[in-house]
Write an enzyme that holds these catalytic residues in place. Sequence first.
Site, PDB file in Angstrom:
ATOM      1  N   GLN A   1      38.480  52.681  65.819  1.00 47.88           N
ATOM      2  CA  GLN A   1      37.316  52.465  66.677  1.00 47.88           C
ATOM      3  C   GLN A   1      36.816  53.678  67.465  1.00 47.88           C
ATOM      4  OE1 GLN A   1      35.863  49.478  70.304  1.00 47.88           O
ATOM      5  NE2 GLN A   1      37.781  49.103  69.298  1.00 47.88           N
TER       6      GLN A   1
ATOM      7  N   ARG B   1      41.149  57.225  52.871  1.00 42.47           N
ATOM      8  CA  ARG B   1      42.324  57.366  52.004  1.00 42.47           C
ATOM      9  C   ARG B   1      42.093  56.664  50.666  1.00 42.47           C
ATOM     10  NH1 ARG B   1      46.903  54.708  55.380  1.00 42.47           N
ATOM     11  NH2 ARG B   1      45.172  53.263  55.762  1.00 42.47           N
TER      12      ARG B   1
ATOM     13  N   ASN C   1      40.362  61.513  64.763  1.00 46.95           N
ATOM     14  CA  ASN C   1      41.158  60.855  65.800  1.00 46.95           C
ATOM     15  C   ASN C   1      42.532  60.495  65.252  1.00 46.95           C
ATOM     16  OD1 ASN C   1      40.105  58.775  64.154  1.00 46.95           O
ATOM     17  ND2 ASN C   1      40.127  57.281  65.820  1.00 46.95           N
TER      18      ASN C   1
ATOM     19  N   GLU D   1      43.608  50.978  72.605  1.00 36.28           N
ATOM     20  CA  GLU D   1      42.655  50.541  73.629  1.00 36.28           C
ATOM     21  C   GLU D   1      43.316  50.137  74.952  1.00 36.28           C
ATOM     22  OE1 GLU D   1      39.670  49.634  75.894  1.00 36.28           O
ATOM     23  OE2 GLU D   1      39.214  50.339  73.876  1.00 36.28           O
TER      24      GLU D   1
ATOM     25  N   ASP E   1      38.535  52.895  73.704  1.00 39.05           N
ATOM     26  CA  ASP E   1      38.102  53.352  72.381  1.00 39.05           C
ATOM     27  C   ASP E   1      36.630  53.745  72.367  1.00 39.05           C
ATOM     28  OD1 ASP E   1      40.367  53.336  70.709  1.00 39.05           O
ATOM     29  OD2 ASP E   1      40.321  51.173  70.568  1.00 39.05           O
TER      30      ASP E   1
ATOM     31  N   GLY F   1      30.294  48.934  94.902  1.00 37.07           N
ATOM     32  CA  GLY F   1      29.338  49.815  95.564  1.00 37.07           C
ATOM     33  C   GLY F   1      29.241  49.639  97.065  1.00 37.07           C
ATOM     34  N   GLY F   2      30.139  48.854  97.652  1.00 34.65           N
ATOM     35  CA  GLY F   2      30.121  48.691  99.098  1.00 34.65           C
ATOM     36  C   GLY F   2      29.370  47.471  99.579  1.00 34.65           C
TER      37      GLY F   2
END
Length: 426
Positions: free
Chosen positions: A61, A82, A140, A183, A212, A291-292
Amino acid sequence: MAKAKKKSKPKVVKAKKASKKASKKPAAKKTNGLPSPSKKPFGQAGLALEGVRILDFTHVQSGPTCTQLLAWFGADVIKVERPGVGDITRGQLVDVKGADSLYFTMLNHNKRSITIDSKHKKGKEILDRLIKECDVLVENFAPGALDRMGLTWEHIHKLNPRMIVASVKGFGPGPYEDCKVYENVAQCTGGSASTTGFRDGPPLVTGAQIGDSGTGLHLALGIVTALYQRSRTGRGQKVLCAMQDGVLNLARVKLRDQQRLKHGPLTEYSQYGEGVPFGDAVPRAGNDSGGGQPGRILKCKGAPEDPNAYIYFITQAPVWDSICDVIGEPTWKTDPEYSTPKARLPKLNAIFARIEKWTMSKTKFEAMDILNKYDIPCGPILSMKELAADQSLRKTGTVVEVDHPKRGKYLSVGNPIKMSASRSRR
């Protein structure tokens, strides 16, 4: 010497002509060797990454997310798989017998695939030829795998000094750099899990694939940045995105809070209003807003029988008066016990219980329509079923229908990034 002078003359003439044109039409002036602005109508200037060729050694992923994004923008992505097996996700979570899984198709459309045995002499020759002809190699693999294939940085760079080699790894240089990461491991080691969930419960991973897909998005930006620099230097470079780093970047507000915690309690967290002491690390805060502004997920009509009949509601200070009017508590606007954010902190549970009494009388969409008229921040909890049926997402290409030769039509996510002057593949 005479020949040299002849060559230099037309260069001077051209430069003068260009400067004259520039004085008449400043918009047409060339800067830093870049061409004049296109005169084609917006949206008809082709694909942004047309002409870029990607050698894609990615699987599962994180890497495929990156290369798919580049393919959406027009890059020619050649996926190396492969022999006899292919990408492992072709056969994972199969729902239609004889067809590649959705896991594979939804991450790899808009690419071309080729199977190569890197251990075979002919296979190595093909890989070397592809390296010479491509702009970017993306991988990866587990740490060290590319080197074991003989594709060291020195070998690649010797064949093609312009090649950019981009990698996703679990960790960056350090004690864990040789460890495999998936993940949920990335979410746990990047700080997300420790700050997700409720205070009295265990750490939780999120359903969004921030380890991912999140890292794949970061890597795509790194690749485009390297391509831009190559246009000036003519030289490729290595680009690395560690999954731990990507998750931490997405959880940066919690790193912010960790530093604030040294100077006193986090007053926007519900536990502060409830009088619960803070420890020495950022706590899990349930559905509090990061965010408060106090926020909660509240039941709407149909809950809890409908598991998604909920809405996220933020009691933003600038619209507090409107909130009071909507829910039928106009006296709270002037009552000193409720009129300021500081006064409301110890009463948040009771305040949200009163708001929920109102939201439960409305469907989540009815509540959203009413609240949006007053600019009260809110959002319905949308299920995957609802998102799949959302016609506005179909219209913008965020959700697309793909016709597959074996499985028939299926839905996939389209390019989430919209640009005005370049088309995007679907």
